[in-house]
Structure formats: structure tokens, C-alpha cells
Design an enzyme around this catalytic site. Structure first.
Site, PDB file in Angstrom:
ATOM      1  N   ASP A 133      -4.255  -6.151   4.694  1.00 22.06           N
ATOM      2  CA  ASP A 133      -5.345  -6.971   5.221  1.00 22.06           C
ATOM      3  C   ASP A 133      -5.436  -8.318   4.515  1.00 22.06           C
ATOM      4  O   ASP A 133      -6.120  -9.210   4.981  1.00 22.06           O
ATOM      5  CB  ASP A 133      -6.684  -6.235   5.046  1.00 22.06           C
ATOM      6  CG  ASP A 133      -6.759  -5.021   5.951  1.00 22.06           C
ATOM      7  OD1 ASP A 133      -6.345  -5.139   7.114  1.00 22.06           O
ATOM      8  OD2 ASP A 133      -7.205  -3.960   5.488  1.00 22.06           O
TER       9      ASP A 133
ATOM     10  N   LYS B 180       9.658 -17.473  -9.546  1.00 17.58           N
ATOM     11  CA  LYS B 180       8.751 -16.566 -10.262  1.00 17.58           C
ATOM     12  C   LYS B 180       7.731 -17.365 -11.080  1.00 17.58           C
ATOM     13  O   LYS B 180       8.105 -18.280 -11.830  1.00 17.58           O
ATOM     14  CB  LYS B 180       9.568 -15.649 -11.172  1.00 17.58           C
ATOM     15  CG  LYS B 180       8.720 -14.570 -11.786  1.00 17.58           C
ATOM     16  CD  LYS B 180       9.515 -13.669 -12.711  1.00 17.58           C
ATOM     17  CE  LYS B 180       8.553 -12.733 -13.420  1.00 17.58           C
ATOM     18  NZ  LYS B 180       9.108 -12.181 -14.630  1.00 17.58           N
TER      19      LYS B 180
ATOM     20  N   PHE C  31      -4.154   3.510  14.371  1.00 13.55           N
ATOM     21  CA  PHE C  31      -4.400   4.489  13.311  1.00 13.55           C
ATOM     22  C   PHE C  31      -5.525   3.954  12.442  1.00 13.55           C
ATOM     23  O   PHE C  31      -5.660   2.741  12.312  1.00 13.55           O
ATOM     24  CB  PHE C  31      -3.130   4.701  12.471  1.00 13.55           C
ATOM     25  CG  PHE C  31      -2.252   5.783  13.023  1.00 13.55           C
ATOM     26  CD1 PHE C  31      -1.596   5.600  14.232  1.00 13.55           C
ATOM     27  CD2 PHE C  31      -2.090   6.987  12.346  1.00 13.55           C
ATOM     28  CE1 PHE C  31      -0.805   6.597  14.761  1.00 13.55           C
ATOM     29  CE2 PHE C  31      -1.301   7.996  12.866  1.00 13.55           C
ATOM     30  CZ  PHE C  31      -0.652   7.804  14.068  1.00 13.55           C
TER      31      PHE C  31
ATOM     32  N   ASN D 164       0.853  -1.205   0.000  1.00 14.63           N
ATOM     33  CA  ASN D 164       0.000   0.000   0.000  1.00 14.63           C
ATOM     34  C   ASN D 164       0.880   1.243   0.000  1.00 14.63           C
ATOM     35  O   ASN D 164       2.108   1.134  -0.059  1.00 14.63           O
ATOM     36  CB  ASN D 164      -0.936  -0.031   1.213  1.00 14.63           C
ATOM     37  CG  ASN D 164      -0.154  -0.161   2.494  1.00 14.63           C
ATOM     38  OD1 ASN D 164       0.615   0.723   2.853  1.00 14.63           O
ATOM     39  ND2 ASN D 164      -0.315  -1.274   3.188  1.00 14.63           N
TER      40      ASN D 164
ATOM     41  N   LYS E  42     -11.059  -3.073  18.622  1.00 17.72           N
ATOM     42  CA  LYS E  42      -9.700  -3.524  18.922  1.00 17.72           C
ATOM     43  C   LYS E  42      -9.295  -3.195  20.368  1.00 17.72           C
ATOM     44  O   LYS E  42      -8.141  -3.369  20.739  1.00 17.72           O
ATOM     45  CB  LYS E  42      -8.715  -2.918  17.913  1.00 17.72           C
ATOM     46  CG  LYS E  42      -9.075  -3.290  16.469  1.00 17.72           C
ATOM     47  CD  LYS E  42      -8.049  -2.873  15.434  1.00 17.72           C
ATOM     48  CE  LYS E  42      -8.644  -3.042  14.029  1.00 17.72           C
ATOM     49  NZ  LYS E  42      -7.642  -3.226  12.983  1.00 17.72           N
TER      50      LYS E  42
ATOM     51  N   LYS F 166     -13.389   1.031  15.088  1.00 15.27           N
ATOM     52  CA  LYS F 166     -12.125   0.267  15.179  1.00 15.27           C
ATOM     53  C   LYS F 166     -11.571   0.329  16.600  1.00 15.27           C
ATOM     54  O   LYS F 166     -11.058  -0.661  17.116  1.00 15.27           O
ATOM     55  CB  LYS F 166     -11.093   0.817  14.192  1.00 15.27           C
ATOM     56  CG  LYS F 166     -11.400   0.452  12.759  1.00 15.27           C
ATOM     57  CD  LYS F 166     -10.392   1.038  11.782  1.00 15.27           C
ATOM     58  CE  LYS F 166     -10.879   0.800  10.357  1.00 15.27           C
ATOM     59  NZ  LYS F 166     -10.096   1.501   9.347  1.00 15.27           N
TER      60      LYS F 166
HETATM   61  N1  CTP Z   1      -3.972  -3.313  11.806  1.00 14.47           N
HETATM   62  C1  CTP Z   1      -3.334  -4.453  12.277  1.00 14.47           C
HETATM   63  N2  CTP Z   1      -3.370  -5.605  11.561  1.00 14.47           N
HETATM   64  C2  CTP Z   1      -4.042  -5.657  10.389  1.00 14.47           C
HETATM   65  C3  CTP Z   1      -4.707  -4.504   9.901  1.00 14.47           C
HETATM   66  C4  CTP Z   1      -4.654  -3.344  10.636  1.00 14.47           C
HETATM   67  O1  CTP Z   1      -2.717  -4.408  13.344  1.00 14.47           O
HETATM   68  N3  CTP Z   1      -4.054  -6.794   9.699  1.00 14.47           N
HETATM   69  C5  CTP Z   1      -3.934  -2.091  12.622  1.00 14.47           C
HETATM   70  C6  CTP Z   1      -3.277  -0.913  11.914  1.00 14.47           C
HETATM   71  O2  CTP Z   1      -1.895  -0.828  12.239  1.00 14.47           O
HETATM   72  C7  CTP Z   1      -4.043   0.282  12.470  1.00 14.47           C
HETATM   73  C8  CTP Z   1      -5.406  -0.279  12.800  1.00 14.47           C
HETATM   74  O3  CTP Z   1      -5.253  -1.705  12.879  1.00 14.47           O
HETATM   75  O4  CTP Z   1      -3.485   0.765  13.664  1.00 14.47           O
HETATM   76  C9  CTP Z   1      -6.481   0.056  11.789  1.00 14.47           C
HETATM   77  O5  CTP Z   1      -6.021  -0.259  10.497  1.00 14.47           O
HETATM   78  P1  CTP Z   1      -6.900   0.059   9.210  1.00 14.47           P
HETATM   79  O6  CTP Z   1      -6.208  -0.490   8.005  1.00 14.47           O
HETATM   80  O7  CTP Z   1      -7.354   1.484   9.198  1.00 14.47           O
HETATM   81  O8  CTP Z   1      -8.202  -0.763   9.505  1.00 14.47           O
HETATM   82  P2  CTP Z   1      -8.581  -2.261   9.358  1.00 14.47           P
HETATM   83  O9  CTP Z   1      -8.796  -2.821  10.721  1.00 14.47           O
HETATM   84  O10 CTP Z   1      -7.602  -2.977   8.492  1.00 14.47           O
HETATM   85  O11 CTP Z   1     -10.002  -2.140   8.635  1.00 14.47           O
HETATM   86  P3  CTP Z   1     -10.359  -1.657   7.124  1.00 14.47           P
HETATM   87  O12 CTP Z   1      -9.120  -1.888   6.296  1.00 14.47           O
HETATM   88  O13 CTP Z   1     -11.500  -2.539   6.754  1.00 14.47           O
HETATM   89  O14 CTP Z   1     -10.748  -0.219   7.226  1.00 14.47           O
END
Ligand code: CTP
Length: 398
Positions: free
Chosen positions: A275, A285, A319, A206, A337, A333
Site C-alpha cells: 500500500d 545504495k 482478496f 510483505n 472496489k 472492500k
Molecule cells: N489491492 C490492489 N492494490 C493495492 C492494494 C490492494 O489491487 N494497492 C488489492 C489486493 O490485491 C486485494 C484487495 O485489493 O485483492 C484488498 O487488499 P488488502 O491489502 O486486503 O486491502 P487494502 O485495500 O490494501 O486495505 P487495507 O490494507 O487498509 O486493509
């Protein structure tokens, strides 16, 4: 006894440095004066030696007598470097990393907070070059006591007059106190993106650059914390005093974070953890004709959610990268969490967030209240966030 270094450069307001020494001594602070060569032409170093009770350092590169003073050793002993008055020249040297005399060399060796009180003629102070140098230093975490408007040595009135000694001393003492506010605590920061590999060449990632997390790690260090920085791939220089753990995938990040979790008092998850990952990752490869249309993607572990389940007395900060209903989604969130604080980013906003030195965030609390910051540098945002964390730590520890 607290020891600070007072850098003195050649402005007519140099006589006010005597007052600064006295006020610091009243507050039980020992002062080591460092003068630039030009400053020593305005006032004899003997006056500062008499006031401070310490031999003044002028320029040991030229002066064999004081050449014994090791700038690196002194840099380790001080709690603060104040430069007052600071000329456009010394500010420019600091901003440019020029180290051609004791004071400018010393600046590159110190790790403690640095406070600068500029004093110069208004045209010099407002010159875009000077302002650019000041901005650059602020971005590096240097603090300023802005000069005031008033009568200047050049017989003009205008901006550029050294701030009152009292104000400089109070700000200096506040910085010392701030620099110890996380002493004895361990802050675990995650930063950057992760990479989920399909094969050795292709991966899901990302737009995160890691900047926000690295700035938070720097700020935690400036406040005296032990810092563990678990970082995905970035192009940034890590803070030298942080314990750096480099990772690639979400699974690696989970492993490192869990390994250090028990030591941490505060965890700040700025990392943009992917995610999803590929169900299978090939060691060689994959040829495109073999890829076909059936690449399977599966979820990665939610690291922060797992920490939330076992957090105990620790402070957990997340975040949230959002594109709509920013505060509402962030609050969900936070609850899901089990966090103490979540920092919400609207990632569609122009000129802030991903790949930018600037950010604008909403700080969201468990009771649903939120505060939106101005658009600020990521250094400034990291200070706002650490201030909030400091309040939460304070409340938790009674
Ligand atoms: N985070 C994490 N592990 C993951 C995804 C996210 O620890 N697999 C943590 C990120 O570091 C951040 C928080 O969860 O502090 C929220 O991450 P974000 O990407 O905004 O949200 P998601 O929980 O992944 O939900 P979505 O992508 O559906 O918005």
C-alpha cells in the site's frame, strides 16, 4: 469423439476395468487402454483390445511393435487419464515422479485431469506411506475415487476394494466437463508480494509467498481457461501453460494488469500489493548516515479499485487480508472496489495463510452473505473459489 486413456495396473479387481470401458463407450467416449506389464500377466491385453477396439499399450519400451506410439502425442489427445484399478505401486510411482514404464512415463506427460481409483489390501491402503503418496498427489490436483470397504481378494474384509465402475465413470465424465468449464475464457490472476525500493538493496514488502495465486492459476488452467499470471517475486515454479508476467513494484503490477485487462473475462487479485512506497527511490545504495529520520512514504495506486471502475461485464475477485472483523472489513472492500466476490483471510489464524500450504477463508458475496471454508490445502481452496466464480460467470452470461 472424446478420447480418454484408461491405465490398468495389477489388482485382482482388474476385471472391473472391462465394465469401465463398456460404460464409457455407452457415453460415446473412446478408450485407449494402457496396461502395466504385471497387469498384462493377469488378463491378456487381447481382451482389452477387443473391448476397446484399439490396440492396447503395454510397454513399448520393451515391445518394439508398439514403440511407435509416442506417449507425448497421445497425452495431448486425451481429455482424461483414469487409472483403475491403481495399485500402491503405481500410486507411489506417480507421487515420486518415477517414470520407468509406459504408464508412469505417460503420467508425467499428461496435462489433462487425472483420476485414480485405488484397489489394494486394507493394510497397504491404510499404510502411512500410501496415504502420504495419495495426499501428495491430491495436492498436485489429482482426483481420487476412494475405495470402499468390503470383501477383498486376500479373503479379508476391509478398506481397499475398487469403487464401483459406475462411480468411477461418473466422476471421470464430471472431471472432463469441469476441465472445459472455462474454455474460451481468459482469467487474469495476480499473485505474490510487491517490492517498493528505497534503493537497490532495501525495499518494503510483505509475507505473501504467492502460493494461493499460483494454485488459482493452475485450477483455472485445469478448467480450460487461458491464464495470464502477473506475479510479484516468489520462489514458486509457474504453471507452464500460463502466460507469466513478472513484476516487482505496485506500479509495475498496475501497468501489466491494465495492459491485459481488456482480454480478461475474470480477474482474480490475490497479490498482496504494497500500500506504500518510498517517495523517492535512489539509484545507488544510500549510506546510513545520510538516511536520517525523514524517509517519506506515499501511497501506491490501488490496482483493484481502478479495475472496479472500468469492469463492465468482467468478473472481479479480490482478496482481503484482515486481522479483525474479517467478514465486515472484507465486505467494505468488496463494495468500495466494486467486486463480485472477495475472499477474506484472517491473517492472525495459526497454521494457515502466509507461508503455509493450508488456508481457511471466508467467501464473501455482494449481498453480505458469506461462507467459511474448513481448513484445507490451498489446492482445495482454489477449487472452492473457482466453483464460486464459475457460478457468477454462469449467471452473468445468462
Ligand atoms: N489491492 C490492489 N492494490 C493495492 C492494494 C490492494 O489491487 N494497492 C488489492 C489486493 O490485491 C486485494 C484487495 O485489493 O485483492 C484488498 O487488499 P488488502 O491489502 O486486503 O486491502 P487494502 O485495500 O490494501 O486495505 P487495507 O490494507 O487498509 O486493509
Amino acid at each position: 469423439m472424446t478420447l480418454i486413456a484408461l491405465g490398468v495396473s495389477s489388482s485382482v479387481s482388474i476385471y472391473k476395468s472391462c465394465e469401465i470401458i463398456r460404460r464409457l463407450q455407452d457415453r460415446k467416449v473412446q478408450v485407449q487402454v494402457i496396461m502395466t506389464r504385471n497387469a498384462s500377466r493377469l488378463i491378456s491385453p487381447l481382451l482389452f483390445s477387443a473391448l476397446s477396439g484399439q490396440e492396447v499399450i503395454v510397454d513399448p519400451f520393451e515391445d518394439k511393435q508398439s514403440a511407435k506410439i509416442a506417449h507425448v502425442a497421445l497425452a495431448k489427445d486425451i481429455s482424461l487419464l483414469v487409472v483403475a484399478p491403481a495399485t500402491a505401486n503405481i500410486i507411489g510411482k506417480f507421487a515420486g515422479g518415477i517414470a520407468d514404464d509406459f504408464l508412469s512415463t505417460f503420467y508425467t506427460a499428461v496435462k489433462c485431469p487425472v483420476l485414480i481409483a485405488p484397489a489394494m489390501n486394507e493394510a497397504m491402503y491404510l499404510h502411512r506411506q500410501t496415504q502420504q503418496n495419495i495426499r501428495k498427489l491430491k495436492e498436485l490436483g489429482v482426483k481420487f475415487v476412494e475405495p470402499e470397504a468390503g470383501y477383498l481378494a486376500c479373503k479379508e474384509t476391509g478398506w481397499g476394494r475398487l469403487a464401483p465402475p459406475d462411480k468411477i465413470v461418473e466422476e471421470g465424465l464430471r472431471l472432463i466437463q469441469k476441465s472445459q468449464s472455462f474454455k474460451g475464457q481468459t482469467v487474469l490472476v495476480t499473485a505474490g508480494p510487491t517490492r517498493e525500493f528505497l534503493d537497490p538493496v532495501r525495499f518494503i514488502t510483505n509475507r505473501s509467498t504467492g502460493k494461493m495465486g499460483y494454485e488459482l492459476a493452475e485450477e483455472a488452467l485445469r478448467r480450460g481457461a487461458e491464464v495470464i499470471l502477473v506475479s510479484g517475486p516468489t520462489h514458486l515454479f509457474p504453471p507452464p501453460d500460463a502466460k507469466l508476467r513478472k513484476v516487482q513494484t505496485a506500479e509495475d503490477m498496475k501497468k501489466e494488469v491494465l495492459e491485459h485487462f481488456s482480454k480478461a473475462d475474470v480477474v482474480i487479485m490475490t497479490a498482496a500489493v504494497s500500500d506504500f512506497k518510498f517517495e523517492e527511490s535512489a539509484s545507488g545504495k544510500i549510506k546510513k548516515e545520510k538516511l536520517g529520520g525523514n524517509i517519506k512514504i506515499v501511497p501506491t495506486p490501488d490496482v483493484l479499485k481502478e479495475l472496479g471502475r472500468k469492469k463492465g461485464q468482467k468478473v472481479l475477485v479480490g482478496f482481503a487480508a484482515e486481522t479483525e472483523k474479517v467478514v465486515d472489513n472484507a465486505l467494505k472492500k468488496l463494495k468500495d472496489k466494486n467486486l463480485d466476490l472477495i475472499i477474506a483471510n484472517d491473517v492472525t489464524a495459526e497454521g494457515v495463510g502466509f507461508e503455509s500450504n493450508f488456508n481457511q477463508v471466508s467467501v464473501v458475496f455482494p449481498d453480505g452473505k458469506s461462507v467459511q471454508t474448513e481448513k484445507m490445502t490451498k489446492v482445495e481452496i482454489s477449487q472452492v473459489i473457482m466453483n464460486k466464480i464459475e457460478e457468477i460467470v454462469g449467471k452473468k452470461s445468462g
